[in-house]
Design a protein around this motif. Structure first.
Motif: not given
Length: 158
Positions: A137-143
């Motif tokens: 569930x790691x969001x792209x923006x968080x990545x």
């Protein structure tokens, strides 16, 4: 150079002869579903033979082919194949591939080879996911927030 991902890969379905006619250096970043559609195979067939399929089509299409998944395989037109050692299931989320494409494109714009851009981009992308500590569930923006730290770790030799 050209980076081909997502809808561009979909548009090439049934028209892959375009890839052999292109004069531009290219990186392609399909996930197994996109690759299966491009070459008329089942996803299970792609996943069962990731390295050989990536190598075969990188040579056929004269492209650096980044076959996303576990593990991500980077195959080059000269027959060289790399298997990435970073990353986790946290990357199996919408937008993660877009971040990868952006990393590769950004590196390619720095006048390194497309092979180097793909290998480094895939490694940094996975390293950022590893650093996040998030399994799912790691969001792209968080990545993207973990990329500077991943770059620093790589520069330190970690």
């Amino acid at each position: 150079p050209v980076v081909i991902d997502a809808d561009a890969l979909t548009a090439l379905q049934g028209h892959t002869e375009i890839l052999t006619q292109m004069q531009a250096a290219k990186v392609m970043t399909p996930h197994p579903g996109e690759m299966a559609r491009l070459i008329g195979k089942e996803i299970s067939e792609i996943n069962a033979d990731r390295i050989n399929i990536a190598a075969q089509y990188a040579q056929k299409w004269n492209a650096v082919l980044v076959l996303k998944g576990a593990p991500t395989v980077i195959a080059c037109p000269d027959g060289t194949v790399y298997v990435n050692s970073t990353g986790s299931s946290a990357l199996a989320t919408g937008g993660s591939g877009d971040v990868l494409t952006g990393i590769i494109a950004g590196l390619a714009a720095q006048e390194i080879t497309l092979q180097e851009a793909a290998v480094c981009g895939v490694y940094l992308h996975g390293k950022a996911a590893d650093i996040s500590g998030i399994d799912i569930g790691l969001a792209a923006g968080e990545l993207a927030q973990f990329l500077p730290e991943a770059r620093c770790e790589v520069l330190k030799g970690n």
